[in-house]
Write a protein that holds these residues in place. Structure first.
Motif, PDB file in Angstrom:
ATOM      1  N   GLY A  78      32.728  50.791  32.621  1.00 46.77           N
ATOM      2  CA  GLY A  78      33.074  49.393  32.433  1.00 46.77           C
ATOM      3  C   GLY A  78      33.743  48.796  33.652  1.00 46.77           C
ATOM      4  N   LYS A  79      34.654  49.558  34.258  1.00 50.34           N
ATOM      5  CA  LYS A  79      35.355  49.067  35.446  1.00 50.34           C
ATOM      6  C   LYS A  79      34.392  48.884  36.625  1.00 50.34           C
ATOM      7  CE  LYS A  79      39.200  51.194  36.253  1.00 50.34           C
ATOM      8  NZ  LYS A  79      40.176  52.192  36.769  1.00 50.34           N
ATOM      9  N   ALA A  80      33.447  49.819  36.760  1.00 49.67           N
ATOM     10  CA  ALA A  80      32.502  49.756  37.869  1.00 49.67           C
ATOM     11  C   ALA A  80      31.611  48.531  37.809  1.00 49.67           C
ATOM     12  CB  ALA A  80      31.631  51.018  37.876  1.00 49.67           C
ATOM     13  N   ALA A  81      31.402  48.010  36.609  1.00 50.68           N
ATOM     14  CA  ALA A  81      30.502  46.864  36.438  1.00 50.68           C
ATOM     15  C   ALA A  81      31.173  45.531  36.745  1.00 50.68           C
ATOM     16  CB  ALA A  81      29.962  46.845  35.009  1.00 50.68           C
ATOM     17  N   HIS A  82      32.460  45.543  37.041  1.00 54.04           N
ATOM     18  CA  HIS A  82      33.180  44.281  37.225  1.00 54.04           C
ATOM     19  C   HIS A  82      33.887  44.242  38.573  1.00 54.04           C
ATOM     20  CE1 HIS A  82      32.720  44.501  32.800  1.00 54.04           C
ATOM     21  NE2 HIS A  82      32.504  43.213  32.941  1.00 54.04           N
ATOM     22  N   MET A  83      33.103  44.240  39.637  1.00 55.34           N
ATOM     23  CA  MET A  83      33.682  44.066  40.968  1.00 55.34           C
ATOM     24  C   MET A  83      34.217  42.639  41.101  1.00 55.34           C
ATOM     25  SD  MET A  83      31.918  44.574  44.726  1.00 55.34           S
ATOM     26  CE  MET A  83      30.832  43.146  44.558  1.00 55.34           C
ATOM     27  N   PRO A  84      35.428  42.469  41.628  1.00 52.62           N
ATOM     28  CA  PRO A  84      35.988  41.116  41.769  1.00 52.62           C
ATOM     29  C   PRO A  84      35.104  40.228  42.639  1.00 52.62           C
ATOM     30  CG  PRO A  84      37.669  42.792  42.136  1.00 52.62           C
ATOM     31  CD  PRO A  84      36.362  43.513  42.084  1.00 52.62           C
ATOM     32  N   LYS A  85      35.098  38.947  42.347  1.00 48.28           N
ATOM     33  CA  LYS A  85      34.307  38.009  43.136  1.00 48.28           C
ATOM     34  C   LYS A  85      34.993  37.663  44.449  1.00 48.28           C
ATOM     35  CE  LYS A  85      32.018  35.910  39.136  1.00 48.28           C
ATOM     36  NZ  LYS A  85      31.774  34.655  38.368  1.00 48.28           N
ATOM     37  N   ALA A  86      36.323  37.634  44.422  1.00 47.29           N
ATOM     38  CA  ALA A  86      37.078  37.312  45.638  1.00 47.29           C
ATOM     39  C   ALA A  86      37.136  38.534  46.548  1.00 47.29           C
ATOM     40  CB  ALA A  86      38.487  36.847  45.286  1.00 47.29           C
ATOM     41  N   ARG A  87      36.760  38.368  47.798  1.00 44.39           N
ATOM     42  CA  ARG A  87      36.728  39.495  48.739  1.00 44.39           C
ATOM     43  C   ARG A  87      38.096  40.151  48.890  1.00 44.39           C
ATOM     44  NH1 ARG A  87      32.992  40.655  53.089  1.00 44.39           N
ATOM     45  NH2 ARG A  87      33.879  42.280  54.430  1.00 44.39           N
ATOM     46  N   LYS A  88      39.145  39.345  48.838  1.00 40.58           N
ATOM     47  CA  LYS A  88      40.486  39.895  49.036  1.00 40.58           C
ATOM     48  C   LYS A  88      40.880  40.885  47.936  1.00 40.58           C
ATOM     49  CE  LYS A  88      42.829  36.073  46.679  1.00 40.58           C
ATOM     50  NZ  LYS A  88      43.335  36.895  45.570  1.00 40.58           N
ATOM     51  N   ASP A  89      40.237  40.788  46.767  1.00 42.86           N
ATOM     52  CA  ASP A  89      40.570  41.672  45.650  1.00 42.86           C
ATOM     53  C   ASP A  89      39.696  42.923  45.596  1.00 42.86           C
ATOM     54  OD1 ASP A  89      42.484  39.840  44.751  1.00 42.86           O
ATOM     55  OD2 ASP A  89      40.979  38.709  43.613  1.00 42.86           O
ATOM     56  N   VAL A  90      38.654  42.972  46.419  1.00 39.30           N
ATOM     57  CA  VAL A  90      37.712  44.087  46.354  1.00 39.30           C
ATOM     58  C   VAL A  90      38.342  45.421  46.762  1.00 39.30           C
ATOM     59  CG1 VAL A  90      35.568  45.027  47.331  1.00 39.30           C
ATOM     60  CG2 VAL A  90      35.657  42.650  46.556  1.00 39.30           C
ATOM     61  N   PRO A  91      39.096  45.497  47.878  1.00 40.47           N
ATOM     62  CA  PRO A  91      39.674  46.796  48.261  1.00 40.47           C
ATOM     63  C   PRO A  91      40.560  47.420  47.183  1.00 40.47           C
ATOM     64  CG  PRO A  91      39.792  45.274  50.111  1.00 40.47           C
ATOM     65  CD  PRO A  91      39.369  44.470  48.921  1.00 40.47           C
ATOM     66  N   ALA A  92      41.363  46.606  46.490  1.00 44.96           N
ATOM     67  CA  ALA A  92      42.225  47.151  45.432  1.00 44.96           C
ATOM     68  C   ALA A  92      41.392  47.660  44.267  1.00 44.96           C
ATOM     69  CB  ALA A  92      43.212  46.084  44.957  1.00 44.96           C
ATOM     70  N   TRP A  93      40.343  46.915  43.918  1.00 43.80           N
ATOM     71  CA  TRP A  93      39.428  47.379  42.853  1.00 43.80           C
ATOM     72  C   TRP A  93      38.771  48.693  43.248  1.00 43.80           C
ATOM     73  CZ3 TRP A  93      34.031  47.569  43.765  1.00 43.80           C
ATOM     74  CH2 TRP A  93      33.263  47.935  42.666  1.00 43.80           C
ATOM     75  N   TRP A  94      38.309  48.771  44.473  1.00 45.81           N
ATOM     76  CA  TRP A  94      37.660  49.987  44.975  1.00 45.81           C
ATOM     77  C   TRP A  94      38.625  51.167  44.933  1.00 45.81           C
ATOM     78  CZ3 TRP A  94      33.001  51.708  45.648  1.00 45.81           C
ATOM     79  CH2 TRP A  94      32.728  52.746  46.540  1.00 45.81           C
ATOM     80  N   GLN A  95      39.864  50.922  45.309  1.00 44.94           N
ATOM     81  CA  GLN A  95      40.894  51.961  45.310  1.00 44.94           C
ATOM     82  C   GLN A  95      41.152  52.468  43.893  1.00 44.94           C
ATOM     83  OE1 GLN A  95      42.727  52.850  48.231  1.00 44.94           O
ATOM     84  NE2 GLN A  95      43.888  54.419  47.155  1.00 44.94           N
ATOM     85  N   SER A  96      41.033  51.604  42.886  1.00 47.38           N
ATOM     86  CA  SER A  96      41.369  51.979  41.513  1.00 47.38           C
ATOM     87  C   SER A  96      40.299  52.836  40.841  1.00 47.38           C
ATOM     88  CB  SER A  96      41.587  50.719  40.667  1.00 47.38           C
ATOM     89  OG  SER A  96      40.356  50.047  40.410  1.00 47.38           O
ATOM     90  N   LEU A  97      39.110  52.936  41.426  1.00 49.15           N
ATOM     91  CA  LEU A  97      38.013  53.668  40.801  1.00 49.15           C
ATOM     92  C   LEU A  97      38.169  55.177  40.990  1.00 49.15           C
ATOM     93  CD1 LEU A  97      34.990  51.452  41.939  1.00 49.15           C
ATOM     94  CD2 LEU A  97      36.110  51.456  39.700  1.00 49.15           C
ATOM     95  N   ASP A  98      37.557  55.935  40.106  1.00 46.91           N
ATOM     96  CA  ASP A  98      37.508  57.388  40.225  1.00 46.91           C
ATOM     97  C   ASP A  98      36.630  57.766  41.423  1.00 46.91           C
ATOM     98  OD1 ASP A  98      37.922  60.081  38.490  1.00 46.91           O
ATOM     99  OD2 ASP A  98      35.923  60.094  39.393  1.00 46.91           O
ATOM    100  N   PRO A  99      36.941  58.853  42.141  1.00 43.71           N
ATOM    101  CA  PRO A  99      36.121  59.254  43.290  1.00 43.71           C
ATOM    102  C   PRO A  99      34.640  59.424  42.955  1.00 43.71           C
ATOM    103  CG  PRO A  99      38.176  60.469  43.306  1.00 43.71           C
ATOM    104  CD  PRO A  99      38.151  59.699  42.024  1.00 43.71           C
ATOM    105  N   VAL A 100      34.341  59.947  41.762  1.00 47.87           N
ATOM    106  CA  VAL A 100      32.938  60.106  41.363  1.00 47.87           C
ATOM    107  C   VAL A 100      32.288  58.742  41.163  1.00 47.87           C
ATOM    108  CG1 VAL A 100      31.391  60.992  39.581  1.00 47.87           C
ATOM    109  CG2 VAL A 100      33.334  62.371  40.339  1.00 47.87           C
ATOM    110  N   THR A 101      33.011  57.823  40.551  1.00 49.06           N
ATOM    111  CA  THR A 101      32.485  56.475  40.332  1.00 49.06           C
ATOM    112  C   THR A 101      32.144  55.812  41.656  1.00 49.06           C
ATOM    113  OG1 THR A 101      33.787  56.241  38.315  1.00 49.06           O
ATOM    114  CG2 THR A 101      32.985  54.221  39.328  1.00 49.06           C
ATOM    115  N   ARG A 102      33.022  55.960  42.644  1.00 52.58           N
ATOM    116  CA  ARG A 102      32.751  55.362  43.952  1.00 52.58           C
ATOM    117  C   ARG A 102      31.462  55.917  44.553  1.00 52.58           C
ATOM    118  NH1 ARG A 102      38.095  57.213  45.391  1.00 52.58           N
ATOM    119  NH2 ARG A 102      39.661  55.828  44.492  1.00 52.58           N
ATOM    120  N   ALA A 103      31.271  57.232  44.444  1.00 49.10           N
ATOM    121  CA  ALA A 103      30.067  57.850  45.002  1.00 49.10           C
ATOM    122  C   ALA A 103      28.815  57.352  44.285  1.00 49.10           C
ATOM    123  CB  ALA A 103      30.168  59.370  44.913  1.00 49.10           C
ATOM    124  N   VAL A 104      28.898  57.191  42.967  1.00 47.45           N
ATOM    125  CA  VAL A 104      27.755  56.673  42.199  1.00 47.45           C
ATOM    126  C   VAL A 104      27.409  55.266  42.668  1.00 47.45           C
ATOM    127  CG1 VAL A 104      26.985  55.936  39.909  1.00 47.45           C
ATOM    128  CG2 VAL A 104      28.209  58.097  40.174  1.00 47.45           C
TER     129      VAL A 104
END
Length: 431
Positions: A179-205
């Motif tokens: 669910g979290k992976a499907a909701h990347m923030p629209k604002a670029r400034k919020d993307v790095p924090a969202w990316w940081q919050s994901l599980d390492p496996v989720t990021r690789a997927v």
């Protein structure tokens, strides 16, 4: 449900599909019927697989949502034990009703006490919000998993929107991660924090599915917030220029023109941007800076890559091991920012002092030989600000240069101060 579909498929295969295969029915009609019957039989088999996939999703959903619900209750109970009041809507506040008369008097007259109580309430509210959000992400993950389980994955199977004959298990480690992976923030400034919050496996997927799109969205942007080295001389357009200001402006225009004449186009461009006083960011050409300023290039290689790569590698391999050692993982990395000055004349005149760092990601994938393959994808970030009496520009956006090196291909892991793998990174440019 799956067992019932199996029974129906067996009956259909024997009593209907089998008729078109016997010797009692031959000819064109038998061949045509057999083709249709074969598709229907495959649908029965597909219905069985789809039913099993849906059942698996529902079992996971029950297990994970029950656990997440318990976590929400636990956070609420801990907040109450810590002296908070939690409303039915989840609002958290300091519970003054539980204070003794002496404590209530102190609360009313001591600003520090009230501030500490508000801070504690905010912390518990944040914890409760995170727990509820995890449950909401899992709930959305259930929806996505169910949608995937019933989606006809073969458009050429002879049906239109038929049963899913080949359902695939979710690649994500949990429904909440899906669910979290499907909701990347629209604002670029919020993307790095969202990316940081994901599980390492989720990021690789996600990198495997849409790496180019994610990089363009800003997953490799630095989390460090670039700041102006000083507040400037004041707000823009608050004073009328005097003759001295106008003379300074004329000299600055002359300097800009001289920069173009001397071949220092970057210095001229930055000066003109400063004189316009728009307050808009101006991207720096980091590719050119790396080419023009050997000292800057060496600082990046030594201070921001070689000095961090071993720690980044260990961190990534630890994440790989925790994930079971059989799934790809990705971790975001970032070096500390450093204040430096450019040495090349053009860039010293164009920018002078600046902040620099490196940000990116380390990926580990299982190797065919059983050994994990570790790679680094990084970008070079530069932030600078221009300030003046009449015009003040905000810090420029961090411009970047993205490079990839596969450390497994290096002759050895470079020790701090060595440039073995950093040199490989400079040779392999991805954007």
């Amino acid at each position: 449900m799956a067992a019932r579909f199996t029974t129906l498929a067996d009956r259909y295969e024997k009593d209907v599909h089998g008729v078109s295969l016997g010797e009692s029915w031959i000819g064109l009609s038998a061949g045509a019927a057999n083709g249709r019957f074969t598709v229907t039989l495959a649908e029965f088999r597909g219905a069985q697989k789809e039913a099993k996939a849906v059942a698996s999703v529902l079992r996971d959903a029950h297990t994970q949502l029950t656990d997440l619900r318990s976590r929400v209750k636990a956070v609420r109970d801990d907040a109450v034990k810590a002296g908070m009041r939690v409303s039915d809507q989840g609002a958290v506040s300091f519970d003054t009703a539980r204070l003794t008369q002496g404590e209530r008097t102190a609360y009313a007259h001591d600003p520090d006490y009230r501030e500490s109580a508000r801070s504690a309430a905010d912390e518990w509210a944040q914890k409760l919000t995170q727990a509820v959000k995890a449950a909401a992400d899992a709930d959305d993950g259930v929806r996505l998993a169910l949608d995937a389980a019933v989606l006809d994955s073969d458009l050429m199977d002879g049906t239109c929107n038929g049963f899913n004959r080949n359902p695939e298990p979710s690649p994500y480690p949990s429904l909440a991660e899906a669910g979290k992976a499907a909701h990347m923030p629209k604002a670029r400034k919020d993307v790095p924090a969202w990316w940081q919050s994901l599980d390492p496996v989720t990021r690789a997927v996600l990198l495997h599915e849409k790496g180019t799109e994610l990089r363009a969205a800003g997953i490799m942007d630095p989390r460090y917030q670039w700041r102006s080295p000083d507040p400037g001389s004041g707000a823009y357009d608050t004073e009328e220029p005097n003759p001295r200001d106008l003379l300074f402006h004329a000299r600055a225009l002359t300097i800009a023109a001289a920069g173009d004449f001397a071949g220092e186009n970057a210095a001229s461009r930055n000066m003109l941007h400063y004189l316009r006083g728009s307050g808009e960011p101006l991207d720096l050409d980091v590719d050119r800076i790396l080419h023009d300023d050997p000292a800057f290039k060496a600082q990046i290689g030594t201070n921001h890559v070689a000095g961090y790569q071993e720690a980044w590698r260990r961190q990534a391999l630890d994440a790989f091991a925790k994930a079971g050692g059989d799934k790809a993982v990705a971790i975001p990395v970032e070096s500390d920012h450093e204040g430096k000055s450019f040495q090349a004349d053009e860039w010293f005149h164009a920018v002078g002092a600046h902040e620099q760092n490196v940000s990116g990601l380390v990926t580990v994938i299982p190797g065919a030989d059983g050994k994990p393959k570790v790679s680094l994808d990084y970008q070079v970030n530069v932030g600078a600000a221009t300030t003046g009496t009449r015009a003040r520009a905000r810090p420029s956006r961090a411009a970047s240069r993205s490079r990839t090196t596969t450390w497994a291909d290096c002759t050895r892991w470079a020790s701090p101060g060595s440039s073995t793998c950093e040199a490989a990174a400079r040779r392999s440019t991805t954007t």
